[in-house]
Design a protein around this motif. Structure first.
Motif, PDB file in Angstrom:
ATOM      1  N   VAL A  45       0.836  -1.204   0.000  1.00  0.00           N
ATOM      2  CA  VAL A  45       0.000   0.000   0.000  1.00  0.00           C
ATOM      3  C   VAL A  45       0.871   1.254   0.000  1.00  0.00           C
ATOM      4  CG1 VAL A  45      -1.624   1.360   1.360  1.00  0.00           C
ATOM      5  CG2 VAL A  45      -1.991  -1.083   1.080  1.00  0.00           C
ATOM      6  N   GLN A  46       1.903   1.256   0.808  1.00  0.00           N
ATOM      7  CA  GLN A  46       2.801   2.411   0.898  1.00  0.00           C
ATOM      8  C   GLN A  46       3.458   2.702  -0.437  1.00  0.00           C
ATOM      9  OE1 GLN A  46       6.230   1.856   3.441  1.00  0.00           O
ATOM     10  NE2 GLN A  46       6.407   4.044   3.850  1.00  0.00           N
ATOM     11  N   GLU A  47       3.949   1.659  -1.094  1.00  0.00           N
ATOM     12  CA  GLU A  47       4.604   1.842  -2.390  1.00  0.00           C
ATOM     13  C   GLU A  47       3.603   2.268  -3.466  1.00  0.00           C
ATOM     14  OE1 GLU A  47       7.529   2.101  -3.263  1.00  0.00           O
ATOM     15  OE2 GLU A  47       8.712   1.256  -1.647  1.00  0.00           O
ATOM     16  N   ALA A  48       2.396   1.702  -3.401  1.00  0.00           N
ATOM     17  CA  ALA A  48       1.369   2.082  -4.376  1.00  0.00           C
ATOM     18  C   ALA A  48       1.004   3.556  -4.234  1.00  0.00           C
ATOM     19  CB  ALA A  48       0.133   1.205  -4.208  1.00  0.00           C
ATOM     20  N   ALA A  49       0.826   4.013  -2.995  1.00  0.00           N
ATOM     21  CA  ALA A  49       0.479   5.418  -2.757  1.00  0.00           C
ATOM     22  C   ALA A  49       1.593   6.342  -3.225  1.00  0.00           C
ATOM     23  CB  ALA A  49       0.206   5.640  -1.272  1.00  0.00           C
ATOM     24  N   ALA A  50       2.838   5.958  -2.947  1.00  0.00           N
ATOM     25  CA  ALA A  50       3.969   6.788  -3.366  1.00  0.00           C
ATOM     26  C   ALA A  50       4.066   6.850  -4.882  1.00  0.00           C
ATOM     27  CB  ALA A  50       5.260   6.233  -2.777  1.00  0.00           C
ATOM     28  N   GLU A  51       3.833   5.737  -5.544  1.00  0.00           N
ATOM     29  CA  GLU A  51       3.890   5.707  -7.007  1.00  0.00           C
ATOM     30  C   GLU A  51       2.772   6.552  -7.613  1.00  0.00           C
ATOM     31  OE1 GLU A  51       5.015   4.983 -10.865  1.00  0.00           O
ATOM     32  OE2 GLU A  51       6.132   4.578  -9.010  1.00  0.00           O
ATOM     33  N   MET A  52       1.595   6.499  -7.029  1.00  0.00           N
ATOM     34  CA  MET A  52       0.482   7.296  -7.526  1.00  0.00           C
ATOM     35  C   MET A  52       0.767   8.785  -7.370  1.00  0.00           C
ATOM     36  SD  MET A  52      -2.534   4.860  -5.999  1.00  0.00           S
ATOM     37  CE  MET A  52      -3.889   5.961  -6.355  1.00  0.00           C
ATOM     38  N   GLU A  53       1.282   9.180  -6.210  1.00  0.00           N
ATOM     39  CA  GLU A  53       1.542  10.592  -5.973  1.00  0.00           C
ATOM     40  C   GLU A  53       2.653  11.133  -6.870  1.00  0.00           C
ATOM     41  OE1 GLU A  53       2.026  11.672  -1.915  1.00  0.00           O
ATOM     42  OE2 GLU A  53      -0.029  11.108  -1.370  1.00  0.00           O
ATOM     43  N   ALA A  54       3.538  10.252  -7.313  1.00  0.00           N
ATOM     44  CA  ALA A  54       4.626  10.687  -8.190  1.00  0.00           C
ATOM     45  C   ALA A  54       4.154  10.936  -9.614  1.00  0.00           C
ATOM     46  CB  ALA A  54       5.734   9.638  -8.189  1.00  0.00           C
ATOM     47  N   ARG A  55       2.930  10.541  -9.926  1.00  0.00           N
ATOM     48  CA  ARG A  55       2.454  10.611 -11.306  1.00  0.00           C
ATOM     49  C   ARG A  55       1.604  11.849 -11.615  1.00  0.00           C
ATOM     50  NH1 ARG A  55       2.777   6.049 -14.624  1.00  0.00           N
ATOM     51  NH2 ARG A  55       4.144   4.476 -13.702  1.00  0.00           N
ATOM     52  N   PHE A  56       1.418  12.736 -10.639  1.00  0.00           N
ATOM     53  CA  PHE A  56       0.713  13.977 -10.925  1.00  0.00           C
ATOM     54  C   PHE A  56       1.219  15.059  -9.988  1.00  0.00           C
ATOM     55  CE2 PHE A  56      -1.634  12.301  -7.391  1.00  0.00           C
ATOM     56  CZ  PHE A  56      -2.215  13.383  -6.747  1.00  0.00           C
ATOM     57  N   THR A 186     -14.238   8.680 -19.511  1.00  0.00           N
ATOM     58  CA  THR A 186     -14.236   8.889 -20.960  1.00  0.00           C
ATOM     59  C   THR A 186     -14.761  10.271 -21.329  1.00  0.00           C
ATOM     60  OG1 THR A 186     -16.390   7.762 -21.047  1.00  0.00           O
ATOM     61  CG2 THR A 186     -14.433   6.444 -21.543  1.00  0.00           C
ATOM     62  N   ASP A 187     -15.806  10.717 -20.643  1.00  0.00           N
ATOM     63  CA  ASP A 187     -16.355  12.050 -20.909  1.00  0.00           C
ATOM     64  C   ASP A 187     -15.377  13.133 -20.468  1.00  0.00           C
ATOM     65  OD1 ASP A 187     -18.687  10.910 -21.877  1.00  0.00           O
ATOM     66  OD2 ASP A 187     -19.677  10.950 -19.927  1.00  0.00           O
ATOM     67  N   LEU A 188     -14.742  12.910 -19.341  1.00  0.00           N
ATOM     68  CA  LEU A 188     -13.781  13.879 -18.824  1.00  0.00           C
ATOM     69  C   LEU A 188     -12.612  14.031 -19.784  1.00  0.00           C
ATOM     70  CD1 LEU A 188     -13.310  15.653 -16.320  1.00  0.00           C
ATOM     71  CD2 LEU A 188     -12.017  13.756 -15.329  1.00  0.00           C
ATOM     72  N   ARG A 189     -12.121  12.922 -20.285  1.00  0.00           N
ATOM     73  CA  ARG A 189     -11.000  12.955 -21.230  1.00  0.00           C
ATOM     74  C   ARG A 189     -11.382  13.694 -22.501  1.00  0.00           C
ATOM     75  NH1 ARG A 189      -7.549   7.661 -21.963  1.00  0.00           N
ATOM     76  NH2 ARG A 189      -7.052   8.399 -19.859  1.00  0.00           N
ATOM     77  N   ALA A 221      -5.155  13.949 -14.350  1.00  0.00           N
ATOM     78  CA  ALA A 221      -3.976  14.699 -13.917  1.00  0.00           C
ATOM     79  C   ALA A 221      -2.706  13.964 -14.315  1.00  0.00           C
ATOM     80  CB  ALA A 221      -4.017  14.920 -12.411  1.00  0.00           C
ATOM     81  N   ALA A 222      -2.731  12.635 -14.184  1.00  0.00           N
ATOM     82  CA  ALA A 222      -1.564  11.838 -14.558  1.00  0.00           C
ATOM     83  C   ALA A 222      -1.379  11.810 -16.069  1.00  0.00           C
ATOM     84  CB  ALA A 222      -1.715  10.420 -14.016  1.00  0.00           C
ATOM     85  N   ARG A 223      -2.475  11.724 -16.811  1.00  0.00           N
ATOM     86  CA  ARG A 223      -2.375  11.653 -18.274  1.00  0.00           C
ATOM     87  C   ARG A 223      -1.878  12.962 -18.874  1.00  0.00           C
ATOM     88  NH1 ARG A 223      -5.564  12.577 -23.140  1.00  0.00           N
ATOM     89  NH2 ARG A 223      -7.069  13.788 -21.919  1.00  0.00           N
ATOM     90  N   THR A 224      -2.433  14.077 -18.426  1.00  0.00           N
ATOM     91  CA  THR A 224      -2.101  15.366 -19.034  1.00  0.00           C
ATOM     92  C   THR A 224      -0.852  15.998 -18.459  1.00  0.00           C
ATOM     93  OG1 THR A 224      -3.457  16.599 -17.440  1.00  0.00           O
ATOM     94  CG2 THR A 224      -4.558  15.805 -19.442  1.00  0.00           C
ATOM     95  N   ARG A 225      -0.480  15.575 -17.238  1.00  0.00           N
ATOM     96  CA  ARG A 225       0.636  16.179 -16.501  1.00  0.00           C
ATOM     97  C   ARG A 225       0.398  17.654 -16.218  1.00  0.00           C
ATOM     98  NH1 ARG A 225       2.998  12.262 -14.004  1.00  0.00           N
ATOM     99  NH2 ARG A 225       4.686  13.722 -13.518  1.00  0.00           N
ATOM    100  N   LYS A 226      -0.863  18.061 -16.267  1.00  0.00           N
ATOM    101  CA  LYS A 226      -1.214  19.429 -15.877  1.00  0.00           C
ATOM    102  C   LYS A 226      -1.499  19.440 -14.376  1.00  0.00           C
ATOM    103  CE  LYS A 226      -3.218  20.815 -20.318  1.00  0.00           C
ATOM    104  NZ  LYS A 226      -2.130  21.733 -20.666  1.00  0.00           N
ATOM    105  N   PRO A 227      -0.924  20.372 -13.635  1.00  0.00           N
ATOM    106  CA  PRO A 227      -1.129  20.379 -12.186  1.00  0.00           C
ATOM    107  C   PRO A 227      -2.564  20.713 -11.798  1.00  0.00           C
ATOM    108  CG  PRO A 227       0.089  22.324 -12.881  1.00  0.00           C
ATOM    109  CD  PRO A 227      -0.005  21.432 -14.082  1.00  0.00           C
TER     110      PRO A 227
END
Length: 265
Positions: A45-56, A186-189, A221-227
């Motif tokens: 869980v810790q590694e998953a959360a850290a990886e997610m936060e690193a992606r946006f 899909t609509d958001l994208r 946020a992860a796909r676009t890399r926009k903050p």
């Protein structure tokens, strides 16, 4: 990760990245690669959360001149007023409100009423040239907030191209794309891709009080890399408003991980 609603490709990338990180921690155990199943759930869980936060990224800031763009019903005008109060008046900054929405009946009048209540100047700019003039006429120390019409794909082609070109060409205007957190991924994208014509610098999500999932927010946020800049969490002005944070996005997603992990988390 898939059950939380995260984009499948993104979920697969996170899964592979977490597995690699865990293997790199202690790759050999009794002469063999330690399988993921042997790791304790809390570590996964810790590694998953850290990886997610690193992606946006989050950037809860607003430029001196900022514009809000987005589809109809996203809450641009209410959000603009919240920004005027929290980022302007509360910080003892002068605020100048500008509306470019002369298409909807009483749209500009609504913002003008807010401006009168707040005691701030208001300008209706019906053309890109008028908008440029209104920006230049505002005091240099004032926070200038620009409200725009809600656009669909059809209306953007019909009446929004000039404004889109103007905002995209102005490096000094901090454009935030206002999106609804309740929309399907899909609509958001599709909406995000449509409004790329405005060259938005940040994403601002509204209606967080109407959903218990932040999967779509995280995925875009992860796909676009926009903050992510701010979150609107209800209709109360200005209280239902907060700076974007990574924990607000990933916290609920981590809690939705499989039951053994959730119990440890």
């Amino acid at each position: 990760l898939l059950k939380t609603g995260i984009d499948p490709q993104l979920a697969a990338e996170i899964d592979l990245a977490v597995q690699q990180k865990l293997r790199n921690r202690n790759p050999i155990q009794n002469g063999r690669v330690k399988p993921i199943s042997d790791w304790d759930p809390a570590t996964v869980v810790q590694e998953a959360a850290a990886e997610m936060e690193a992606r946006f990224e989050v950037l809860p800031e607003i430029g001196r001149v900022a514009a809000l763009v987005g589809p109809p019903g996203a809450g641009k005008t209410t959000t603009l007023i919240k920004l005027a109060i929290t980022q302007g008046l509360a910080a003892r900054r002068r605020v100048h409100l500008i509306s470019t929405d002369h298409y909807r009946i009483a749209a500009a009048a609504q913002l003008q009423t807010y401006a009168q209540i707040l005691g701030t100047p208001f300008t209706l700019a019906e053309t890109a040239a008028a908008l440029a003039h209104a920006i230049e006429a505002a005091p240099p120390e004032a926070l200038v907030l620009i409200d725009t019409p809600g656009h669909t794909a059809a209306s953007l082609e019909e009446s929004g191209s000039d404004l889109a070109a103007f905002l995209a060409g102005r490096q000094d205007i901090d454009t935030h794309l206002i999106l609804t957190a309740t929309h399907r991924l899909t609509d958001l994208r599709r909406t995000v891709d449509l409004f790329q014509r405005f060259a938005p610098a940040k994403l601002l999500f509204t209606h967080l009080d109407e959903t218990d999932s932040t999967a779509a927010i995280f995925s875009e946020a992860a796909r676009t890399r926009k903050p992510l800049s701010f979150f609107s969490t209800g209709q109360v002005v200005p209280e239902d408003f907060e700076s974007a944070s990574k924990g607000r996005v990933t916290g609920s997603l981590v809690l939705e991980l499989p039951q053994p992990c959730e119990a440890v988390a």
